[in-house]
Design an enzyme around this catalytic site. Structure first.
Site, PDB file in Angstrom:
ATOM      1  N   ASN A  19      55.319  12.039 -36.121  1.00 44.56           N
ATOM      2  CA  ASN A  19      55.664  10.589 -36.366  1.00 44.56           C
ATOM      3  C   ASN A  19      56.655  10.454 -37.538  1.00 44.56           C
ATOM      4  O   ASN A  19      57.365   9.427 -37.543  1.00 44.56           O
ATOM      5  CB  ASN A  19      54.250  10.009 -36.849  1.00 44.56           C
ATOM      6  CG  ASN A  19      53.456   9.470 -35.800  1.00 44.56           C
ATOM      7  OD1 ASN A  19      53.776   8.569 -34.989  1.00 44.56           O
ATOM      8  ND2 ASN A  19      52.534  10.334 -35.185  1.00 44.56           N
ATOM      9  N   LEU A  98      40.976   9.149 -48.697  1.00 41.82           N
ATOM     10  CA  LEU A  98      41.757   8.888 -49.925  1.00 41.82           C
ATOM     11  C   LEU A  98      40.619   7.770 -50.828  1.00 41.82           C
ATOM     12  O   LEU A  98      39.688   7.225 -50.050  1.00 41.82           O
ATOM     13  CB  LEU A  98      42.987   7.970 -49.687  1.00 41.82           C
ATOM     14  CG  LEU A  98      44.050   8.498 -49.080  1.00 41.82           C
ATOM     15  CD1 LEU A  98      45.066   7.674 -48.702  1.00 41.82           C
ATOM     16  CD2 LEU A  98      44.895   9.465 -50.225  1.00 41.82           C
ATOM     17  N   HIS A 114      46.528   5.728 -36.355  1.00 43.98           N
ATOM     18  CA  HIS A 114      45.283   6.089 -35.964  1.00 43.98           C
ATOM     19  C   HIS A 114      45.409   6.284 -34.573  1.00 43.98           C
ATOM     20  O   HIS A 114      45.337   5.138 -33.761  1.00 43.98           O
ATOM     21  CB  HIS A 114      43.992   5.310 -36.473  1.00 43.98           C
ATOM     22  CG  HIS A 114      42.700   6.038 -36.164  1.00 43.98           C
ATOM     23  ND1 HIS A 114      41.943   7.150 -36.762  1.00 43.98           N
ATOM     24  CD2 HIS A 114      41.849   5.811 -35.407  1.00 43.98           C
ATOM     25  CE1 HIS A 114      41.008   7.314 -36.257  1.00 43.98           C
ATOM     26  NE2 HIS A 114      40.703   6.644 -35.294  1.00 43.98           N
ATOM     27  N   GLU A 148      37.953   1.473 -46.607  1.00 44.54           N
ATOM     28  CA  GLU A 148      36.966   1.625 -45.407  1.00 44.54           C
ATOM     29  C   GLU A 148      37.938   2.599 -44.576  1.00 44.54           C
ATOM     30  O   GLU A 148      39.031   2.040 -44.156  1.00 44.54           O
ATOM     31  CB  GLU A 148      36.618   0.376 -44.551  1.00 44.54           C
ATOM     32  CG  GLU A 148      35.925   0.721 -43.486  1.00 44.54           C
ATOM     33  CD  GLU A 148      35.726  -0.700 -42.776  1.00 44.54           C
ATOM     34  OE1 GLU A 148      36.124  -1.606 -42.992  1.00 44.54           O
ATOM     35  OE2 GLU A 148      35.226  -0.381 -41.437  1.00 44.54           O
ATOM     36  N   ASP A 150      39.692   4.100 -41.984  1.00 47.54           N
ATOM     37  CA  ASP A 150      40.430   3.478 -40.526  1.00 47.54           C
ATOM     38  C   ASP A 150      39.910   2.035 -40.170  1.00 47.54           C
ATOM     39  O   ASP A 150      39.829   1.642 -38.943  1.00 47.54           O
ATOM     40  CB  ASP A 150      39.809   4.397 -39.272  1.00 47.54           C
ATOM     41  CG  ASP A 150      40.444   5.910 -39.733  1.00 47.54           C
ATOM     42  OD1 ASP A 150      39.663   6.809 -39.233  1.00 47.54           O
ATOM     43  OD2 ASP A 150      41.546   6.057 -40.180  1.00 47.54           O
ATOM     44  N   GLN A 176      50.748   9.924 -27.811  1.00 48.30           N
ATOM     45  CA  GLN A 176      51.402  10.571 -28.941  1.00 48.30           C
ATOM     46  C   GLN A 176      52.824   9.777 -28.931  1.00 48.30           C
ATOM     47  O   GLN A 176      53.897   9.221 -29.724  1.00 48.30           O
ATOM     48  CB  GLN A 176      51.456  11.976 -29.601  1.00 48.30           C
ATOM     49  CG  GLN A 176      52.109  12.196 -30.747  1.00 48.30           C
ATOM     50  CD  GLN A 176      51.921  13.498 -31.211  1.00 48.30           C
ATOM     51  OE1 GLN A 176      52.363  14.138 -30.853  1.00 48.30           O
ATOM     52  NE2 GLN A 176      51.023  13.684 -32.153  1.00 48.30           N
TER      53      GLN A 176
HETATM   54  N1  LIG Z   1      40.423   5.491 -47.595  1.00 48.97           N
HETATM   55  C1  LIG Z   1      41.155   5.771 -46.691  1.00 48.97           C
HETATM   56  N2  LIG Z   1      41.696   7.036 -46.419  1.00 48.97           N
HETATM   57  C2  LIG Z   1      42.310   7.488 -45.158  1.00 48.97           C
HETATM   58  C3  LIG Z   1      42.362   6.532 -44.231  1.00 48.97           C
HETATM   59  C4  LIG Z   1      42.035   5.145 -44.393  1.00 48.97           C
HETATM   60  O1  LIG Z   1      42.142   4.260 -43.493  1.00 48.97           O
HETATM   61  N3  LIG Z   1      41.183   4.850 -45.419  1.00 48.97           N
HETATM   62  N4  LIG Z   1      43.055   6.856 -43.185  1.00 48.97           N
HETATM   63  C5  LIG Z   1      43.198   8.218 -42.742  1.00 48.97           C
HETATM   64  C6  LIG Z   1      43.625   8.800 -41.681  1.00 48.97           C
HETATM   65  N5  LIG Z   1      42.645   9.474 -40.793  1.00 48.97           N
HETATM   66  C7  LIG Z   1      42.542   8.730 -39.371  1.00 48.97           C
HETATM   67  O2  LIG Z   1      43.573   7.951 -39.054  1.00 48.97           O
HETATM   68  C8  LIG Z   1      41.858  10.361 -41.019  1.00 48.97           C
HETATM   69  C9  LIG Z   1      41.912  11.506 -41.790  1.00 48.97           C
HETATM   70  C10 LIG Z   1      40.963  12.255 -42.277  1.00 48.97           C
HETATM   71  C11 LIG Z   1      40.002  12.075 -42.063  1.00 48.97           C
HETATM   72  C12 LIG Z   1      38.792  13.318 -42.462  1.00 48.97           C
HETATM   73  O3  LIG Z   1      37.587  13.388 -41.969  1.00 48.97           O
HETATM   74  N6  LIG Z   1      39.448  14.300 -43.328  1.00 48.97           N
HETATM   75  C13 LIG Z   1      38.272  15.229 -43.871  1.00 48.97           C
HETATM   76  C14 LIG Z   1      39.401  16.712 -43.821  1.00 48.97           C
HETATM   77  C15 LIG Z   1      39.582  16.782 -42.222  1.00 48.97           C
HETATM   78  C16 LIG Z   1      40.603  18.004 -42.360  1.00 48.97           C
HETATM   79  O4  LIG Z   1      41.262  18.531 -43.284  1.00 48.97           O
HETATM   80  O5  LIG Z   1      40.906  18.248 -41.144  1.00 48.97           O
HETATM   81  C17 LIG Z   1      38.295  14.965 -45.575  1.00 48.97           C
HETATM   82  O6  LIG Z   1      39.224  14.123 -46.086  1.00 48.97           O
HETATM   83  O7  LIG Z   1      37.392  15.479 -46.068  1.00 48.97           O
HETATM   84  C18 LIG Z   1      39.435  11.064 -41.316  1.00 48.97           C
HETATM   85  C19 LIG Z   1      40.310  10.241 -40.845  1.00 48.97           C
HETATM   86  C20 LIG Z   1      43.606   9.022 -44.001  1.00 48.97           C
HETATM   87  N7  LIG Z   1      42.766   8.810 -45.256  1.00 48.97           N
HETATM   88  N1  LIG Z   2      43.136  10.487 -38.200  1.00 52.59           N
HETATM   89  C1  LIG Z   2      44.748  10.606 -38.527  1.00 52.59           C
HETATM   90  C2  LIG Z   2      45.101  11.154 -37.182  1.00 52.59           C
HETATM   91  O1  LIG Z   2      44.278  11.983 -36.371  1.00 52.59           O
HETATM   92  N2  LIG Z   2      46.454  11.137 -37.206  1.00 52.59           N
HETATM   93  C3  LIG Z   2      47.076  11.937 -35.995  1.00 52.59           C
HETATM   94  O2  LIG Z   2      47.662  13.032 -36.222  1.00 52.59           O
HETATM   95  C4  LIG Z   2      48.686  13.466 -35.194  1.00 52.59           C
HETATM   96  C5  LIG Z   2      49.666  14.145 -35.623  1.00 52.59           C
HETATM   97  O3  LIG Z   2      50.557  13.468 -36.257  1.00 52.59           O
HETATM   98  P1  LIG Z   2      52.098  14.141 -36.703  1.00 52.59           P
HETATM   99  O4  LIG Z   2      52.620  14.849 -35.307  1.00 52.59           O
HETATM  100  O5  LIG Z   2      52.864  12.630 -36.846  1.00 52.59           O
HETATM  101  O6  LIG Z   2      51.913  15.348 -37.639  1.00 52.59           O
HETATM  102  C6  LIG Z   2      48.988  11.974 -34.680  1.00 52.59           C
HETATM  103  O7  LIG Z   2      48.665  12.158 -33.147  1.00 52.59           O
HETATM  104  C7  LIG Z   2      48.158  10.956 -35.341  1.00 52.59           C
HETATM  105  O8  LIG Z   2      47.539   9.973 -34.424  1.00 52.59           O
END
Ligand SMILES: Nc1nc2c(c(=O)[nH]1)N[C@@H](CN(C=O)c1ccc(C(=O)N[C@@H](CCC(=O)O)C(=O)O)cc1)CN2
Ligand SMILES: NCC(=O)N[C@@H]1O[C@H](COP(=O)([O-])[O-])[C@@H](O)[C@H]1O
Length: 221
Positions: A19, A98, A114, A148, A150, A176
């Site tokens: 992306n 975050l 997402h 919140e 996502d 993708q």
């Molecule tokens: N407060 C927010 N933080 C994040 C958001 C959001 O909308 N609000 N979007 C995410 C992106 N995301 C899905 O789109 C996502 C990323 C990561 C996780 C997660 O469970 N992460 C774990 C670690 C997972 C790993 O390292 O493989 C963690 O942080 O403990 C869920 C959804 C970005 N942040």
């Molecule tokens: N929850 C967040 C999440 O799953 N994001 C997903 O990570 C992939 C890798 O992105 P990249 O090829 O741009 O690194 C993308 O498909 C995006 O939708």
């Protein structure tokens, strides 16, 4: 905005950076009015950092494992981000949840992509979950980031069919391909001042978007 014509962007990644590459390509060949000031990864040695370096963009690793808490990582991340004075923060495959303080700091100027038709399938493993549920379609959402997970207001969605024989990998590839279309679209709208967030709603040209945002349907297999 950092200048009359360009929007200054910091991109957060955790992996491949496809992306990110779509935004780089949009900037260089499609007139996307942005300047990517820096790319920051929470994981070391990922391909996205190579993509940034090849594009001449500052590529930084801020390994979350080096911090004692999520709050400490987010504080260091914010310090790095603020040093570039961005107009927009773009999460592009960024895989860290975050903290509320962080999301509030960048409220209304932080986007995420997402891989699901939010509000369905917040969190991880979205493609397999859609397959397991027997869904006939799936897709991807660009949304503003809020505390919140996502759950922030959607700006744009792309819908793809789920086809016989799909597995998570095939479906992820189909999704993708659309990510690389709609993310540059959403960033362009933001850069042009058309996409904003107010009262936890996404607005396009000042008009509220539906909960799913602006939908793009495709039957691309
Ligand atoms: N407060 C927010 N933080 C994040 C958001 C959001 O909308 N609000 N979007 C995410 C992106 N995301 C899905 O789109 C996502 C990323 C990561 C996780 C997660 O469970 N992460 C774990 C670690 C997972 C790993 O390292 O493989 C963690 O942080 O403990 C869920 C959804 C970005 N942040
Ligand atoms: N929850 C967040 C999440 O799953 N994001 C997903 O990570 C992939 C890798 O992105 P990249 O090829 O741009 O690194 C993308 O498909 C995006 O939708």
């Amino acid at each position: 905005m950092s200048s009359a014509s360009t929007t200054r962007v910091v991109v957060l990644i955790s992996g491949s950076g496809s992306n990110l590459q779509a935004l780089i390509d949009g900037q260089s060949s499609a007139g996307l009015p942005i300047e990517i000031a820096a790319v920051i990864s929470n994981r070391p040695n990922v391909k996205g950092l190579e993509r940034a370096a090849q594009a001449g963009i500052e590529a930084i690793t801020l390994d979350h494992k080096g911090f004692e808490s999520r709050e400490a990582f987010d504080a260091a991340l914010a310090e790095h981000i603020d040093s570039y004075r961005p107009d927009l923060i773009v999460l592009a495959g960024f895989m860290r949840i975050l903290t509320p303080a962080f999301t509030q700091r960048y409220c209304g100027r932080m986007l995420n992509i997402h891989p699901s038709l939010l509000p369905k399938y917040q969190g991880l493993n979205t493609h397999q979950r859609a397959l397991d549920a027997g869904d006939s379609e799936h897709g991807v959402t660009v949304h503003f980031v809020t505390a919140e997970l996502d759950g922030g207001p959607a700006a744009i969605q792309a819908v793809v069919p789920i086809l016989a024989g799909d597995d998570a990998s095939i479906l992820a590839s189909r999704v993708q391909a659309q990510e690389h279309v709609i993310y540059p679209m959403a960033v362009q709208w933001f850069a042009e001042g058309k996409l904003t967030m107010a009262d936890n709603k996404a607005l396009l040209d000042g008009e509220p978007l539906p909960a799913s945002g602006y939908q793009v349907r495709t039957d691309n297999a």
